[in-house]
Design a protein around this motif. Structure first.
Motif, PDB file in Angstrom:
ATOM      1  N   TYR A   1      52.549  50.030  43.628  1.00 63.65           N
ATOM      2  CA  TYR A   1      53.581  49.122  44.050  1.00 63.65           C
ATOM      3  C   TYR A   1      51.967  48.626  45.105  1.00 63.65           C
ATOM      4  O   TYR A   1      51.114  47.897  44.794  1.00 63.65           O
ATOM      5  N   THR A   2      51.637  49.814  45.962  1.00 62.83           N
ATOM      6  CA  THR A   2      49.870  49.522  46.979  1.00 62.83           C
ATOM      7  C   THR A   2      49.029  49.853  46.151  1.00 62.83           C
ATOM      8  O   THR A   2      47.537  48.916  46.505  1.00 62.83           O
ATOM      9  N   TYR A   3      49.341  50.373  44.692  1.00 59.66           N
ATOM     10  CA  TYR A   3      47.459  50.192  44.444  1.00 59.66           C
ATOM     11  C   TYR A   3      47.046  48.900  43.740  1.00 59.66           C
ATOM     12  O   TYR A   3      46.544  48.193  43.781  1.00 59.66           O
ATOM     13  N   ASN A   4      48.142  48.272  43.453  1.00 60.63           N
ATOM     14  CA  ASN A   4      48.374  47.338  42.572  1.00 60.63           C
ATOM     15  C   ASN A   4      48.038  45.994  43.457  1.00 60.63           C
ATOM     16  O   ASN A   4      47.121  45.364  43.494  1.00 60.63           O
ATOM     17  N   ALA A   5      48.184  46.076  44.926  1.00 59.03           N
ATOM     18  CA  ALA A   5      48.472  45.168  46.277  1.00 59.03           C
ATOM     19  C   ALA A   5      46.494  45.142  46.807  1.00 59.03           C
ATOM     20  O   ALA A   5      45.921  44.419  46.969  1.00 59.03           O
ATOM     21  N   LEU A   6      46.186  46.511  46.419  1.00 56.13           N
ATOM     22  CA  LEU A   6      44.670  46.895  46.809  1.00 56.13           C
ATOM     23  C   LEU A   6      43.885  46.334  45.763  1.00 56.13           C
ATOM     24  O   LEU A   6      42.768  45.879  46.229  1.00 56.13           O
ATOM     25  N   ARG A   7      44.373  46.206  44.556  1.00 54.80           N
ATOM     26  CA  ARG A   7      43.084  45.998  43.829  1.00 54.80           C
ATOM     27  C   ARG A   7      43.254  44.871  43.326  1.00 54.80           C
ATOM     28  O   ARG A   7      42.157  44.534  43.506  1.00 54.80           O
ATOM     29  N   ASN A   8      44.276  44.209  43.790  1.00 59.19           N
ATOM     30  CA  ASN A   8      44.596  42.262  43.814  1.00 59.19           C
ATOM     31  C   ASN A   8      43.112  42.208  44.618  1.00 59.19           C
ATOM     32  O   ASN A   8      42.861  40.857  44.342  1.00 59.19           O
ATOM     33  N   ALA A   9      43.288  42.731  45.780  1.00 59.96           N
ATOM     34  CA  ALA A   9      43.131  41.599  47.037  1.00 59.96           C
ATOM     35  C   ALA A   9      41.570  41.881  46.758  1.00 59.96           C
ATOM     36  O   ALA A   9      41.202  41.462  47.394  1.00 59.96           O
ATOM     37  N   VAL A  10      40.606  43.440  46.562  1.00 54.26           N
ATOM     38  CA  VAL A  10      39.647  43.602  46.418  1.00 54.26           C
ATOM     39  C   VAL A  10      39.257  42.832  44.905  1.00 54.26           C
ATOM     40  O   VAL A  10      37.835  42.175  45.922  1.00 54.26           O
ATOM     41  N   ALA A  11      39.737  42.637  44.149  1.00 55.73           N
ATOM     42  CA  ALA A  11      39.211  41.591  43.726  1.00 55.73           C
ATOM     43  C   ALA A  11      39.298  40.197  44.049  1.00 55.73           C
ATOM     44  O   ALA A  11      38.156  39.351  43.215  1.00 55.73           O
ATOM     45  N   GLU A  12      40.069  39.685  44.932  1.00 54.86           N
ATOM     46  CA  GLU A  12      39.501  38.336  44.709  1.00 54.86           C
ATOM     47  C   GLU A  12      38.071  38.797  45.837  1.00 54.86           C
ATOM     48  O   GLU A  12      37.464  37.444  45.658  1.00 54.86           O
ATOM     49  N   ILE A  13      37.846  40.163  46.477  1.00 55.16           N
ATOM     50  CA  ILE A  13      37.008  39.362  47.793  1.00 55.16           C
ATOM     51  C   ILE A  13      35.694  39.717  46.445  1.00 55.16           C
ATOM     52  O   ILE A  13      34.822  38.953  47.181  1.00 55.16           O
ATOM     53  N   ILE A  14      35.394  40.211  45.623  1.00 56.53           N
ATOM     54  CA  ILE A  14      34.075  41.085  44.724  1.00 56.53           C
ATOM     55  C   ILE A  14      34.030  39.933  43.585  1.00 56.53           C
ATOM     56  O   ILE A  14      32.638  40.139  43.433  1.00 56.53           O
ATOM     57  N   ASP A  15      34.905  38.767  42.895  1.00 56.09           N
ATOM     58  CA  ASP A  15      34.676  38.082  42.478  1.00 56.09           C
ATOM     59  C   ASP A  15      33.979  36.618  42.914  1.00 56.09           C
ATOM     60  O   ASP A  15      34.974  35.841  42.902  1.00 56.09           O
ATOM     61  N   VAL A  16      33.196  36.625  43.372  1.00 53.00           N
ATOM     62  CA  VAL A  16      32.410  36.080  43.709  1.00 53.00           C
ATOM     63  C   VAL A  16      31.580  34.710  42.606  1.00 53.00           C
ATOM     64  O   VAL A  16      30.907  35.272  42.084  1.00 53.00           O
ATOM     65  N   PRO A  17      32.580  33.229  42.147  1.00 49.39           N
ATOM     66  CA  PRO A  17      31.866  33.004  40.602  1.00 49.39           C
ATOM     67  C   PRO A  17      30.170  32.416  41.082  1.00 49.39           C
ATOM     68  O   PRO A  17      29.958  31.702  42.002  1.00 49.39           O
ATOM     69  N   GLY A  18      29.415  32.621  40.682  1.00 50.36           N
ATOM     70  CA  GLY A  18      27.938  31.894  39.451  1.00 50.36           C
ATOM     71  C   GLY A  18      27.477  32.379  38.588  1.00 50.36           C
ATOM     72  O   GLY A  18      27.600  33.170  37.640  1.00 50.36           O
ATOM     73  N   LYS A  19      26.662  31.671  38.302  1.00 48.07           N
ATOM     74  CA  LYS A  19      25.657  31.760  37.049  1.00 48.07           C
ATOM     75  C   LYS A  19      25.091  33.178  36.820  1.00 48.07           C
ATOM     76  O   LYS A  19      24.169  32.685  37.635  1.00 48.07           O
ATOM     77  N   SER A  20      24.874  33.788  35.828  1.00 48.37           N
ATOM     78  CA  SER A  20      23.891  34.948  35.456  1.00 48.37           C
ATOM     79  C   SER A  20      22.719  34.074  35.781  1.00 48.37           C
ATOM     80  O   SER A  20      22.165  33.435  34.564  1.00 48.37           O
ATOM     81  N   MET A  21      21.148  35.055  35.556  1.00 49.45           N
ATOM     82  CA  MET A  21      19.660  34.582  35.755  1.00 49.45           C
ATOM     83  C   MET A  21      19.376  34.415  34.423  1.00 49.45           C
ATOM     84  O   MET A  21      19.256  33.917  34.229  1.00 49.45           O
ATOM     85  N   THR A  22      20.439  35.033  33.401  1.00 44.79           N
ATOM     86  CA  THR A  22      20.182  34.581  31.715  1.00 44.79           C
ATOM     87  C   THR A  22      20.573  33.561  31.388  1.00 44.79           C
ATOM     88  O   THR A  22      19.563  33.478  30.775  1.00 44.79           O
TER      89      THR A  22
END
Length: 463
Positions: free
Chosen positions: A227-248
């Motif tokens: 449960y701790t693993y999943n909670a931490l992973r989900n929290a970090v996933a929301e933090i680092i995934d900022v939407p945006g277009k790629s340069m390509t």
């Protein structure tokens, strides 16, 4: 990468497990069962896939282990229906001897060593049954291996990476409460701040983990780790995934319009901005595009020579003027050259400057106004941690940046900048510098980043 942050994430799981197990001990509410305990990082996606494969191998291994058992039945223990009827008519004391007598002719076919004549059979029937016990042991050994996959134990293999012995399982159901996680999450927040994670990011992670964990029902200690693993992973996933277009993607869109993509690079001195431009020119040259570099850093001594060196090494055109000339004019000429020559990408190098230098920041705004870039990219040094985040904030306020490139990410043990910078300024990380060579740059991928932070490699988190 990010070994320090990995340790803090793993310690959060261990701390919470210690809290709840200690309370369960006081309540006399746990039962000890021997078995292998799964580590925090064993709950990763790659690890789960590996464990599925291993379970399939175990199942197939059992089926292969049963084959010798079936073979033994076919030549040593097998009896015809008529033989069974004859044996059932005998008394219990003659059953074992009867079995041996029936199988002797088949043993002669299989092995000369075990073949016995009729006289030998009569002698065997008078033996004390020691040979029968050997046969029983041969049959019993595969049965021991047919135990549950997860709890199966092998005395000869004590070096399992998952650890061994003493896994506590709760007898009665328990629920994770706020008092269980209070100290643990405080320690997590302090650990994140020590790892150069921005305050608002650390708070967001802690709040998300708390919301995910409180109220969870657990029956065994391994539930806490999962449960701790999943909670931490989900929290970090929301933090680092900022939407945006790629340069390509943006290059392709501009190419369809018959225009080049114009990218302006900003940042302070020493972050690797000019080298990053050389890497990107090489990256897109190999993708089939034709970049051009604008040497708009006309203030720093040697800056024009440095960017020219990179352009020559990767084989792209560079537009440059004399030292001290107008940097905005250089950028403008580079854009016009790209349009005239049908080139798809313009990379504008600018002078490194501190975010507090008002005059230089105004000059940077002029370059932006004249060249009208499609992207303004901040280049930050991952090793500077929270300083890189603060620099990005200041540049964003002054010139409105569109994305971030972090250099030296491969040498970053803390991970604070990589975790924080995009979330704080609400702009995506576009590339990561992962080495000193021209090929050592990769497009940012949130899933890859998540796997780096939650790696199954336990060696990376050893003290």
């Amino acid at each position: 990468m990010f070994e320090s942050l990995k340790k803090k994430l793993s310690r959060t799981s261990d701390k919470l497990e210690e809290e709840i197990i200690e309370e369960a001990k006081q309540e006399d509410n746990l039962q000890e069962e021997e078995g292998k305990k799964r580590s925090f990082f064993s709950f990763g996606r790659k690890k789960e896939e590996k464990k599925v494969d291993e379970s399939k191998q175990i199942e197939s291994g059992e089926s292969t282990e049963e084959k010798p058992k079936e073979e033994k039945k076919s030549w040593f223990w097998s009896r015809s229906k008529d033989d069974d009827k004859e044996e059932s008519a005998d008394d219990g004391s003659d059953d074992e001897v009867g079995e041996i007598e029936v199988e002797e002719p088949k043993e002669e076919k299989k092995s000369g060593f075990w073949s016995r004549g009729k006289d030998d059979d009569e002698e065997e029937s008078a033996d004390d049954g020691s040979d029968d016990e050997v046969c029983e042991i041969e049959v019993e050994e595969p049965k021991e291996e047919k135990k549950s996959h997860f709890w199966s134990r092998n005395k000869d293999k004590d070096d399992s990476p998952e650890g061994k012995g003493g896994l506590f399982s709760f007898v009665r159901e328990k629920t994770i409460s706020e008092k269980h996680v209070e100290d643990t999450l405080w320690e997590l927040e302090m650990g994140l701040l020590e790892g150069d994670v921005a305050m608002e990011v650390a708070s967001a992670v802690v709040d998300s983990v708390k919301e995910d964990l409180v109220g969870r029902k657990i029956k065994r200690s391994s539930d806490i780790t999962e449960y701790t693993y999943n909670a931490l992973r989900n929290a970090v996933a929301e933090i680092i995934d900022v939407p945006g277009k790629s340069m390509t993607e943006m290059i392709e869109e501009k190419k369809a319009q018959g225009e080049p993509l114009v990218v302006m690079f900003v940042g302070i001195n020493g972050t690797g901005k000019t080298t990053t431009i050389g890497k990107l020119a090489n990256y897109y040259l190999k993708k089939g595009y034709t970049p051009v570099i604008a040497a708009s850093d006309t203030f720093r001594a040697g800056a024009i020579e440095q960017v020219t060196h990179h352009a020559d090494n990767v084989g792209v055109k560079i537009i440059k003027h004399q030292k001290g000339s107008d940097p905005a004019a250089v950028a403008y000429d580079a854009v016009e050259h790209a349009k005239a020559q049908g080139k798809e990408l313009v990379l504008i190098d600018t002078a490194g400057r501190m975010q507090t230098n008002t005059n230089l920041m105004d000059e940077m705004k002029k370059i932006k106004r004249v060249s009208n870039p499609d992207l303004v990219v901040f280049v930050g040094d991952a090793l500077t941690g929270n300083d890189a985040t603060q620099q990005a904030v200041k540049f964003n306020e002054a010139i409105d940046i569109d994305g971030v490139i972090l250099t030296k990410a491969d040498a970053d043990s803390k991970g604070g900048a990589s975790l924080s910078i995009g979330y704080v300024i609400k702009k995506p990380i576009m590339f990561l510098g992962v080495g000193q060579g021209y090929d050592d740059i990769k497009e940012y991928d949130a899933e890859w980043m998540l796997n780096q932070l939650f790696s199954e490699d336990e060696a990376a988190i050893e003290e």
